[in-house]
Design a protein around this motif. Structure first.
Motif, mmCIF file in Angstrom:
data_model
loop_
_atom_site.group_PDB
_atom_site.id
_atom_site.type_symbol
_atom_site.label_atom_id
_atom_site.label_comp_id
_atom_site.label_asym_id
_atom_site.label_seq_id
_atom_site.Cartn_x
_atom_site.Cartn_y
_atom_site.Cartn_z
ATOM 1 N N ASN A 11 0.815 -1.217 0.000
ATOM 2 C CA ASN A 11 0.000 0.000 0.000
ATOM 3 C C ASN A 11 0.848 1.266 0.000
ATOM 4 O OD1 ASN A 11 0.996 -0.083 2.601
ATOM 5 N ND2 ASN A 11 -0.999 -0.056 3.609
ATOM 6 N N GLY A 12 2.174 1.110 -0.051
ATOM 7 C CA GLY A 12 3.074 2.253 -0.076
ATOM 8 C C GLY A 12 3.520 2.743 1.288
ATOM 9 N N LYS A 13 2.888 2.249 2.347
ATOM 10 C CA LYS A 13 3.306 2.648 3.687
ATOM 11 C C LYS A 13 4.651 1.997 4.023
ATOM 12 C CE LYS A 13 -1.066 3.743 5.955
ATOM 13 N NZ LYS A 13 -1.879 3.467 7.154
ATOM 14 N N ILE A 14 5.392 2.650 4.925
ATOM 15 C CA ILE A 14 6.741 2.189 5.241
ATOM 16 C C ILE A 14 6.928 1.929 6.732
ATOM 17 C CG2 ILE A 14 7.762 3.323 3.238
ATOM 18 C CD1 ILE A 14 8.722 5.571 5.131
ATOM 19 N N TYR A 15 7.961 1.181 7.022
ATOM 20 C CA TYR A 15 8.401 0.935 8.391
ATOM 21 C C TYR A 15 9.918 1.048 8.388
ATOM 22 C CZ TYR A 15 9.477 -1.447 12.757
ATOM 23 O OH TYR A 15 9.962 -1.753 14.006
ATOM 24 N N VAL A 16 10.473 1.815 9.304
ATOM 25 C CA VAL A 16 11.915 1.959 9.440
ATOM 26 C C VAL A 16 12.336 1.240 10.716
ATOM 27 C CG1 VAL A 16 13.818 3.594 9.771
ATOM 28 C CG2 VAL A 16 11.957 4.157 8.194
ATOM 29 N N GLY A 17 13.366 0.418 10.592
ATOM 30 C CA GLY A 17 13.835 -0.327 11.754
ATOM 31 C C GLY A 17 15.332 -0.512 11.730
ATOM 32 N N LYS A 18 15.818 -1.153 12.769
ATOM 33 C CA LYS A 18 17.254 -1.409 12.883
ATOM 34 C C LYS A 18 17.494 -2.889 13.094
ATOM 35 C CE LYS A 18 17.522 -0.791 17.839
ATOM 36 N NZ LYS A 18 16.566 0.133 18.405
ATOM 37 N N ASP A 19 18.667 -3.310 12.693
ATOM 38 C CA ASP A 19 19.119 -4.677 12.936
ATOM 39 C C ASP A 19 20.566 -4.571 13.387
ATOM 40 O OD1 ASP A 19 19.860 -7.317 12.969
ATOM 41 O OD2 ASP A 19 19.355 -7.708 10.879
ATOM 42 N N LEU A 20 20.821 -4.971 14.601
ATOM 43 C CA LEU A 20 22.161 -4.858 15.167
ATOM 44 C C LEU A 20 23.055 -6.037 14.797
ATOM 45 C CD1 LEU A 20 21.184 -3.509 18.708
ATOM 46 C CD2 LEU A 20 21.926 -2.193 16.696
ATOM 47 N N THR A 21 22.499 -7.011 14.063
ATOM 48 C CA THR A 21 23.273 -8.196 13.684
ATOM 49 C C THR A 21 23.451 -8.337 12.180
ATOM 50 O OG1 THR A 21 21.325 -9.621 13.592
ATOM 51 C CG2 THR A 21 22.446 -9.425 15.728
ATOM 52 N N GLY A 22 22.742 -7.553 11.384
ATOM 53 C CA GLY A 22 22.863 -7.625 9.928
ATOM 54 C C GLY A 22 22.251 -8.878 9.335
ATOM 55 N N THR A 23 21.233 -9.412 9.973
ATOM 56 C CA THR A 23 20.572 -10.628 9.511
ATOM 57 C C THR A 23 19.728 -10.335 8.268
ATOM 58 O OG1 THR A 23 20.444 -11.353 11.802
ATOM 59 C CG2 THR A 23 19.061 -12.516 10.226
ATOM 60 N N LEU A 24 19.964 -11.074 7.207
ATOM 61 C CA LEU A 24 19.272 -10.832 5.944
ATOM 62 C C LEU A 24 17.758 -10.970 6.052
ATOM 63 C CD1 LEU A 24 19.352 -10.291 2.909
ATOM 64 C CD2 LEU A 24 19.643 -12.748 2.583
ATOM 65 N N ASN A 25 17.281 -11.971 6.765
ATOM 66 C CA ASN A 25 15.840 -12.227 6.785
ATOM 67 C C ASN A 25 15.117 -11.615 7.982
ATOM 68 O OD1 ASN A 25 16.822 -14.013 8.674
ATOM 69 N ND2 ASN A 25 15.408 -15.651 8.130
ATOM 70 N N TYR A 26 15.710 -10.616 8.621
ATOM 71 C CA TYR A 26 15.016 -9.912 9.697
ATOM 72 C C TYR A 26 14.225 -8.759 9.093
ATOM 73 C CZ TYR A 26 14.052 -7.343 13.958
ATOM 74 O OH TYR A 26 13.418 -6.686 14.976
ATOM 75 N N PHE A 27 12.927 -8.710 9.379
ATOM 76 C CA PHE A 27 12.053 -7.702 8.799
ATOM 77 C C PHE A 27 11.385 -6.830 9.847
ATOM 78 C CE2 PHE A 27 12.694 -10.628 5.384
ATOM 79 C CZ PHE A 27 12.744 -9.825 4.266
ATOM 80 N N GLY A 28 11.973 -6.749 11.013
ATOM 81 C CA GLY A 28 11.504 -5.802 12.009
ATOM 82 C C GLY A 28 10.429 -6.313 12.926
ATOM 83 N N SER A 29 9.998 -5.399 13.782
ATOM 84 C CA SER A 29 8.989 -5.742 14.786
ATOM 85 C C SER A 29 7.813 -4.782 14.709
ATOM 86 C CB SER A 29 9.623 -5.719 16.184
ATOM 87 O OG SER A 29 10.223 -4.458 16.415
ATOM 88 N N ALA A 30 7.426 -4.459 13.492
ATOM 89 C CA ALA A 30 6.244 -3.617 13.313
ATOM 90 C C ALA A 30 5.020 -4.343 13.870
ATOM 91 C CB ALA A 30 6.041 -3.307 11.831
ATOM 92 N N ASN A 31 4.020 -3.599 14.284
ATOM 93 C CA ASN A 31 2.799 -4.156 14.870
ATOM 94 C C ASN A 31 1.980 -4.854 13.776
ATOM 95 O OD1 ASN A 31 0.062 -4.381 15.747
ATOM 96 N ND2 ASN A 31 0.486 -2.896 17.350
ATOM 97 N N SER A 32 1.925 -6.177 13.838
ATOM 98 C CA SER A 32 1.219 -6.959 12.821
ATOM 99 C C SER A 32 -0.255 -6.591 12.714
ATOM 100 C CB SER A 32 1.343 -8.455 13.110
ATOM 101 O OG SER A 32 2.674 -8.862 12.945
ATOM 102 N N LYS A 33 -0.911 -6.391 13.846
ATOM 103 C CA LYS A 33 -2.341 -6.040 13.833
ATOM 104 C C LYS A 33 -2.567 -4.721 13.102
ATOM 105 C CE LYS A 33 -3.866 -9.470 16.327
ATOM 106 N NZ LYS A 33 -4.470 -10.583 15.631
ATOM 107 N N LEU A 34 -1.670 -3.774 13.313
ATOM 108 C CA LEU A 34 -1.754 -2.471 12.659
ATOM 109 C C LEU A 34 -1.651 -2.625 11.141
ATOM 110 C CD1 LEU A 34 -1.896 0.551 13.489
ATOM 111 C CD2 LEU A 34 0.600 0.560 13.428
ATOM 112 N N ILE A 35 -0.727 -3.448 10.700
ATOM 113 C CA ILE A 35 -0.533 -3.671 9.264
ATOM 114 C C ILE A 35 -1.700 -4.455 8.682
ATOM 115 C CG2 ILE A 35 0.952 -4.772 7.546
ATOM 116 C CD1 ILE A 35 3.299 -4.185 9.551
ATOM 117 N N GLU A 36 -2.111 -5.507 9.356
ATOM 118 C CA GLU A 36 -3.187 -6.372 8.857
ATOM 119 C C GLU A 36 -4.482 -5.612 8.594
ATOM 120 O OE1 GLU A 36 -3.463 -9.489 11.753
ATOM 121 O OE2 GLU A 36 -1.545 -10.360 11.121
#
Length: 95
Positions: A11-36
């Motif tokens: 839908n074009g909305k974004i989420y900005v997050g950090k990863d302190l380990t550089g893990t390729l498949n980490y996609f953050g901890s955005a609120n799933s209910k909010l996105i759903e």
């Protein structure tokens, strides 16, 4: 490698997050209910997101990464509910 990333949803909305380990498949901890709530059950059946690395460092401290994350959330306005899914720092409407 420590990174700050941006996730872009269909839908074009974004989420900005950090990863302190550089893990390729980490996609953050955005609120799933909010996105759903922004997508129908059918839309959730075929769902593509994009992850972009906005900033990276091998030497930054965790504190420096945290500050950079807040800076980019504010700069990109991903904490504005009309633009993104970050809910911290709290978005302040300009008068």
């Amino acid at each position: 490698m420590k990174v700050i990333y941006k996730i872009t949803y269909p839908n074009g909305k974004i989420y900005v997050g950090k990863d302190l380990t550089g893990t390729l498949n980490y996609f953050g901890s955005a609120n799933s209910k909010l996105i759903e709530q922004d997508f129908t059950a059918e839309e959730r059946r075929d769902f593509t997101i994009r992850k972009q690395i906005l900033w990276e460092s091998e030497t930054a401290t965790d504190k420096e990464v945290n500050l950079k994350e807040v800076e980019l959330i504010t700069e990109l306005k991903s904490n504005d509910p009309a633009i993104g899914y970050n809910r911290w720092p709290r978005f302040k409407m300009m008068a």
